[in-house]
Design a protein around this motif. Structure first.
Motif, mmCIF file in Angstrom:
data_model
loop_
_atom_site.group_PDB
_atom_site.id
_atom_site.type_symbol
_atom_site.label_atom_id
_atom_site.label_comp_id
_atom_site.label_asym_id
_atom_site.label_seq_id
_atom_site.Cartn_x
_atom_site.Cartn_y
_atom_site.Cartn_z
ATOM 1 N N LYS A 25 0.819 -1.209 0.000
ATOM 2 C CA LYS A 25 0.000 0.000 0.000
ATOM 3 C C LYS A 25 0.853 1.259 0.000
ATOM 4 O O LYS A 25 0.479 2.256 -0.593
ATOM 5 C CB LYS A 25 -0.949 0.007 1.193
ATOM 6 N N SER A 26 1.999 1.210 0.648
ATOM 7 C CA SER A 26 2.867 2.393 0.698
ATOM 8 C C SER A 26 3.336 2.790 -0.700
ATOM 9 O O SER A 26 3.431 3.983 -1.015
ATOM 10 C CB SER A 26 4.063 2.146 1.604
ATOM 11 N N ASP A 27 3.601 1.814 -1.564
ATOM 12 C CA ASP A 27 4.018 2.109 -2.939
ATOM 13 C C ASP A 27 2.862 2.693 -3.743
ATOM 14 O O ASP A 27 3.054 3.634 -4.522
ATOM 15 C CB ASP A 27 4.543 0.845 -3.627
ATOM 16 N N GLU A 29 0.250 4.351 -2.527
ATOM 17 C CA GLU A 29 -0.028 5.688 -2.006
ATOM 18 C C GLU A 29 1.022 6.696 -2.464
ATOM 19 O O GLU A 29 0.691 7.847 -2.763
ATOM 20 C CB GLU A 29 -0.125 5.666 -0.477
ATOM 21 N N LEU A 30 2.265 6.286 -2.545
ATOM 22 C CA LEU A 30 3.323 7.175 -3.012
ATOM 23 C C LEU A 30 3.078 7.573 -4.468
ATOM 24 O O LEU A 30 3.189 8.752 -4.824
ATOM 25 C CB LEU A 30 4.692 6.517 -2.857
#
Length: 43
Positions: A25-27, A29-30
Motif C-alpha cells: 500500500k505504501s508504494d 499511495e506514493l
C-alpha cells in the motif's frame, strides 16, 4: 512501475522491485501522491 501519460509526455511516478504478487500500500499511495502533485502543477 507506475506511469501516466499527459498529452505527449510520459511520467514515471514510482518504480520499485516486487518480491511478491501483492503491491504494498505504501508504494500505491506514493504513486497516487506524486500523481496528485503532478496534476496540481498542471492546472
Amino acid at each position: 512501475m507506475y506511469t501516466t501519460r499527459l498529452v505527449d509526455t510520459v511520467y514515471v511516478l514510482h518504480a520499485f522491485q516486487k518480491k511478491t504478487q501483492a503491491t504494498p500500500k505504501s508504494d500505491i499511495e506514493l504513486a497516487r501522491s506524486r500523481l496528485a502533485h503532478l496534476m496540481k502543477g498542471k492546472k
